[in-house]
Design an enzyme around this catalytic site. Sequence first.
Site, PDB file in Angstrom:
ATOM      1  N   ASN A 121       0.872  -1.172   0.000  1.00 32.90           N
ATOM      2  CA  ASN A 121       0.000   0.000   0.000  1.00 32.90           C
ATOM      3  C   ASN A 121       0.907   1.218   0.000  1.00 32.90           C
ATOM      4  OD1 ASN A 121      -1.862   2.029   0.435  1.00 32.90           O
ATOM      5  ND2 ASN A 121      -2.977   0.947   2.041  1.00 32.90           N
ATOM      6  N   ARG A 136      -2.567  -1.809  -3.674  1.00 36.52           N
ATOM      7  CA  ARG A 136      -3.694  -0.876  -3.623  1.00 36.52           C
ATOM      8  C   ARG A 136      -3.422   0.230  -4.637  1.00 36.52           C
ATOM      9  NH1 ARG A 136      -4.494   4.155   0.326  1.00 36.52           N
ATOM     10  NH2 ARG A 136      -6.525   4.855  -0.421  1.00 36.52           N
ATOM     11  N   HIS A 155     -11.610   5.126  -1.544  1.00 35.33           N
ATOM     12  CA  HIS A 155     -11.588   4.334  -0.300  1.00 35.33           C
ATOM     13  C   HIS A 155     -12.383   3.037  -0.440  1.00 35.33           C
ATOM     14  CE1 HIS A 155     -10.726   8.416   1.747  1.00 35.33           C
ATOM     15  NE2 HIS A 155      -9.599   7.711   1.719  1.00 35.33           N
ATOM     16  N   ARG A 196      -5.964  18.257   2.457  1.00 40.11           N
ATOM     17  CA  ARG A 196      -6.750  18.507   1.244  1.00 40.11           C
ATOM     18  C   ARG A 196      -8.002  19.306   1.577  1.00 40.11           C
ATOM     19  NH1 ARG A 196      -6.970  12.382  -0.772  1.00 40.11           N
ATOM     20  NH2 ARG A 196      -5.680  11.931   1.044  1.00 40.11           N
ATOM     21  N   GLU A 201      -7.848  -2.862   4.719  1.00 34.44           N
ATOM     22  CA  GLU A 201      -7.686  -2.782   3.265  1.00 34.44           C
ATOM     23  C   GLU A 201      -6.714  -3.839   2.746  1.00 34.44           C
ATOM     24  OE1 GLU A 201      -8.100   1.971   2.440  1.00 34.44           O
ATOM     25  OE2 GLU A 201      -6.452   1.312   3.714  1.00 34.44           O
TER      26      GLU A 201
END
Length: 392
Positions: free
Chosen positions: A10, A92, A180, A240, A379
Amino acid sequence: MNADVILVLNAGSSSIKFALFDTTCEPLPREPMWSGKVDGITTPGATFSESGAPAQPLALPPDRPYHAALEHIRSRVMARLGTRRLKAVAHRVVHGGMRYFEPVRVDAAVLADLRSYIPLAPLHQPFALEAIEALLRLRPDLPQVACFDTGFHRTMPQVEQMLPLPRSAWERGLRRYGFHGLSYEYLSIALPQRYGDAARGRTLAAHLGSGASLCALRDLQSVATTMGFSALDGLMMGTRCGALDPGAVIFLMQVQKLSLEQVARTLYHESGLLGMSGTSSDPRVLLQHEDDANVRDALALYVRCIVREAGALAAVLGGLDMLAFTAGIGEHNPVIRSRVCAALAFLGVQLDETANAANAPVISSATSRVKVVVEPTNEEWIAARQADALVA
């Protein structure tokens, strides 16, 4: 007999997480046999950490720190494997564009396609692809599987994917993709296993980390989400901006004369909690400095954005049965959860503050109309699961 193992990578802009999963167990264990990460890759203070051990300083050359970090992980993984066989590497990959929704084995042609999506996810896409490219050169025989964050949201109705732009924009791929997805896919599996049919109704999942989004699920499928065309959209995040009047971007370029590169840096790296507070992108740090007006304003807007978007998605769902918090902030910050839930009381959300303070699995009160839960995401397991199925 040699055992098959899947490595999950990842890769982010300054860190690479990794995990090894033993595929000879059935079903695939949710806990990796070994995991860790290289952090601070682009800084002088890079570190390497692995399961059960404290982080150690890692010297990386300033000219190619990312490649050096990958090579360090590769050498550690190979030493860890011993006689076991590496079956595949799962990556990912944040953006699959219009073409890739299901996991795909990566070759040179796929890699070229995925590079075209770098402008849509500049904080993550290039680094995942760099890892894939390096391993393709080193081990062209080793299957590498791209697992897409956008894939889970393919179930959204077209009205949720459309942008109010000229029709030609849709035909060129300008649409709301959602992100996500690996995290939300995990919740779509874990929540019904833990809570049964209660999770199959109108569920709002809140992935709150350095990047953040909400996803409205009905019958465990994505029907709407806050991130759209890019990972800049939706909620205010660590650095962000989240949803922003496009006129503000025009103003920055036309009046303040910022270049395209300067605007991108502002929106991706210098906004959000960090930009507003001038202190930190981490709510844990900011909550210790709420005597500062800028910090108070940043936290207030952060919570307000979550509440506003949660209300909008609850409207799309026609009400709310379950609210699930996940990711770093969602799993470990009871103050943020409490403030969000207090503002969602009109939907029937009531917290058990003792359970919330303890980060318990269920943090709603017995009288709450909405079940509020905290579910750690996974994940890496989803990526390992997808890769295992693809290369079986």
